[in-house]
Write an enzyme that holds these catalytic residues in place. Structure first.
Site, short mmCIF file in Angstrom:
data_model
loop_
_atom_site.label_atom_id
_atom_site.label_comp_id
_atom_site.label_asym_id
_atom_site.label_seq_id
_atom_site.Cartn_x
_atom_site.Cartn_y
_atom_site.Cartn_z
N GLU A 1 -21.72 -3.25 37.50
CA GLU A 1 -21.43 -2.01 38.19
C GLU A 1 -22.57 -1.00 38.09
O GLU A 1 -23.00 -0.43 39.07
CB GLU A 1 -20.16 -1.41 37.56
CG GLU A 1 -19.61 -0.23 38.30
CD GLU A 1 -18.84 -0.64 39.53
OE1 GLU A 1 -17.88 0.02 39.83
OE2 GLU A 1 -19.21 -1.64 40.19
N ASP A 2 -23.08 -0.80 36.88
CA ASP A 2 -23.96 0.33 36.63
C ASP A 2 -25.45 -0.01 36.54
O ASP A 2 -26.28 0.88 36.56
CB ASP A 2 -23.56 1.02 35.30
CG ASP A 2 -22.10 1.44 35.30
OD1 ASP A 2 -21.57 1.65 36.41
OD2 ASP A 2 -21.50 1.56 34.22
#
Ligand code: MN
Length: 721
Positions: free
Chosen positions: A75-76
């Protein structure tokens, strides 16, 4: 938290090569998140580290711990699943991906619910069915987010806390992971009801000294007594967690009882080696202190939440104060604390596999039901009432145990066993006595369902929520489906009649035309067609129109015997320069017929005459007057005999014939016949282009004042004058 704490924790139960894998995962995650900060100001890596530590405390396998460390890198940090798969293998990559998908979900409590949120919940259950470890990692992720919720802006805190209380804590409970459940509840409660939370928390804190002294005394007395009886037992006093105290306070308030500050804050737990020891220990406890009637539960014989087992009793202890005592074996204790997670702690084929299967039986049931549930909202209701609600455990006459939401009735029980059993249920016996069908079942009840072959099926009353016949969404949905099905049967019957009548009027047979009609309506079954007509979604008229157009387009006239008037008909369908509405006439010199190559000749007064392309007159004529022409699709006319029954009145025949000629349809024969009682029968033959025009005409004639019915007459000759 230092990573070494995690490595030390996993080294306690995993072999060195697995610990090395977890170190690698940590290094990878640390590098990926380097420079990122949490809202709290901590380095980001602290978050996956804490989540992984929670997973390690449940003693889940190495893949799960590694996946927890890596759960936010997709995700990040712009890492791809492919990269993860290459480095750590497909299993870990899949776990991380699954957790990432769940992380995108936002779930709000009931009032803000919409279809997409319900859909999220559905996805969560699907993910869980695929690999329940994904959801356990998600719960660990959520736990750390809840522990650090203060860093979030205030408006977000309450939303996240409500979501945790409504979905994640019940989920942990249903998976039997007590350790996660109580902490998620307490943390949510802290944000949802801060006043009460702090009130109870300070109460617990202020009484700590006296509580510990008290529990120390009780522990000593009981341990000594158990030892005297030769029992090897562990006795532990424990403070209840805050949210469960709150629930107890509310329960007491509802019963008008007062809450005792010291004694109700704690409970005693006795852990022994065998099931027999549990009952021995119970006898010893009851010998020491008087049990309070109605406060004893045998969850060993009747496992709770599918697999939770313990003996619960409340006794009048020192100072004549009630004290709750739980007695269980080490194995039961482990299952109570770790739930589904216990599955990964031992090799396959042990008793825990059965535990695992039964823990997840409800999940499979839910996934089966979700196919029947009409809307996303129904699904959410089903999760909340059928899955997350408190359960009662009842028996079939053969001794099989069934868990149902508290408040369930014999009807819910019948539908749980089999849909037909529910539909045919006419009565029920609980513990051998006849009870009403909306009787509320209690733990340990033996339920027998009475059926009758003459049962006419469910009653509408069963769906009335005020009458409390059905608690489970699952059973209600089955009853609703039964009524829908019965209504469908009625609609099919009606639709079939309507269509048959319309076709009969046109002289067509339903059996013959049915395959064509189904194809044209893009329907697979005749029942679907009839049901659509019966319900009014489709009119019989629309069906015949469509049928007629299709058959005419295929040049498969469905009306008999074309009228032979080639001259007029052919002339009307010649296209000049691509247009069909030009005045044309067939040249008498060469009389072309359809199929001949033709050419048009523009005359001064009669429009375009049509010649054969090789006509001598054309070859010798003025070239600039020639226009390209082609045969259109030949429009044929068909004679159809109609029989009109009407109330006789002046002007009836005129009204009918005017209407027909307005439709540009020729009438070739009219005959009337008195039928007595002022009724008259009009036979007439019309020349129509096909069914489409005919059905339009029939409907119009039906609208003429006095007309009772219009049908095609079988014998067209008899209609001729
Ligand atoms: Mn996270």
């Amino acid at each position: 938290m230092e990573p070494d704490e995690l490595f030390a924790r996993v080294a306690e139960y995993l072999p060195p090569d697995k610990v090395a894998l977890i170190r690698e995962a940590y290094a990878f995650a640390e590098e990926a998140h380097r420079g990122q900060m949490r809202l709290s100001g901590e380095p980001y890596i602290q978050h996956p580290l804490h989540a992984a530590y929670t997973v390690a405390n449940l003693q889940l396998d190495a893949s799960s711990v590694a996946a927890a460390l890596l759960h936010d890198v997709l995700e990040d940090c712009g890492i791809t699943p492919q990269q993860l798969s290459t480095k750590f293998g497909p299993e870990i990559a899949r776990l991380v991906e699954g957790t990432t998908k769940l992380a995108k979900m936002h779930w709000r409590p009931a009032e803000g619910r919409d279809a997409s949120q319900a859909e999220n919940l559905r996805k969560m259950f699907l993910a869980m069915a695929e690999d329940v470890r994904v959801v356990i990692i998600k719960l660990a992720d959520r736990l750390h987010n809840m522990r650090t919720l203060d860093a979030q802006p205030p408006e977000k805190r309450v939303r996240i806390a409500a979501e945790t209380m409504e979905i994640y804590a019940p989920l942990a409970n249903r998976l039997g992971i007590w350790q996660l459940k109580w902490e998620l509840e307490d943390l949510s409660f802290r944000y949802l009801n801060p006043e009460k939370y702090h009130e109870i928390a300070s109460l617990v804190a202020s009484k700590r000294a006296s509580r510990e002294k008290y529990i120390g005394q009780v522990e000593a007395i009981l341990s000594e007594e158990l030892r005297k009886h030769g029992l090897n037992a562990e006795v532990k006093g424990r403070a209840k967690h805050i949210y469960s105290i709150y629930q107890k306070i509310r329960k007491y308030e509802a019963q008008g009882k007062s809450f005792n500050e010291i004694y109700d804050l704690l409970a005693l737990r006795v852990i022994v080696d065998t099931v027999a020891d549990c009952y021995n220990a119970l006898g010893i406890v009851h010998g020491l202190w008087r049990p309070i009637p109605g406060q004893f539960d045998d969850y060993i014989a009747n496992p709770k939440d599918s697999m939770y087992q313990s003996l619960h009793t409340t006794v009048m202890c020192l100072g004549a104060r009630p004290l709750e005592v739980q007695i269980r074996t080490h194995e039961m204790h482990e299952i109570a604390e770790y739930g589904v997670a216990a599955h990964w702690r031992y090799k396959e084929g042990t008793k825990r596999d059965r535990v695992f299967e039964e823990r997840l039986a409800w999940l499979r049931r839910l996934l089966e039901w979700q196919r029947d549930l009409a809307s996303a909202d129904d699904f959410v209701d089903s999760v909340k009432t059928d899955i997350f609600a408190d359960q009662v455990f009842v028996y079939t006459p053969r001794g099989d145990i069934k868990d149902l939401p508290a408040g369930s009735t014999p009807l819910d029980f019948a539908y749980r066993i089999h849909t037909e059993l529910g539909h045919n249920c006419v009565g029920a016996k609980v513990n051998g006595r006849l009870v009403p069908l909306n009787h509320q079942l209690q733990n340990g009840d033996i339920v027998e369902i009475l059926t009758s072959k003459n049962s006419r099926g469910p009653s509408r009353d069963w769906l009335n929520p005020e009458l409390n016949y059905l608690k489970t969404t699952h059973a209600r949905e089955k009853v609703r489906a039964w009524f829908k099905k019965r209504e469908r049967a009625e609609n099919i019957e009606r639709g079939r009649e309507l269509l048959e009548k319309e076709l009969r009027r046109l002289g067509l047979s339903l059996n013959e035309k049915l395959p064509d009609i189904l194809k044209l309506q893009h329907l697979d079954s005749a029942d679907d067609l009839y049901a659509k007509i019966g319900v009014g979604d489709l009119s019989p008229h629309q069906v015949t129109q469509r049928l007629a157009q299709a058959l005419e387009a295929q040049h498969e006239p469905i009306l008999p015997v074309p009228v032979t008037r080639p001259q007029r008909a052919v002339a009307a369908s010649i296209h000049v320069n691509g247009q069909s509405d030009m005045l044309t006439s067939i040249a008498r010199c060469c009389t072309p017929v359809p199929g001949d190559p033709i050419v048009g000749y523009v005359t001064r007064s009669r429009g375009v005459t049509i010649h054969r392309a090789d006509c001598l007159n054309i070859l010798n004529g003025e070239k600039e007057r020639l226009v390209p022409v082609e045969w259109g699709s030949a429009e044929q006319l068909y004679p159809v005999a109609l029989r009109i029954v009407a109330v006789d009145r002046v002007g009836l025949l005129r009204d009918i014939t005017t209407l027909i000629s307005d439709e540009k349809v020729n009438v070739s024969g009219v005959r009337t016949q008195e039928r007595g009682d002022r009724e008259t029968c009009v036979y007439l033959t019309v020349e129509t282009t096909g069914i489409a025009q005919l059905t339009r005409l029939l409907h119009k004639i039906e609208g003429v004042r006095g007309v009772l019915s219009v049908t095609r007459s079988r014998d067209s000759l008899r209609a001729e004058v």
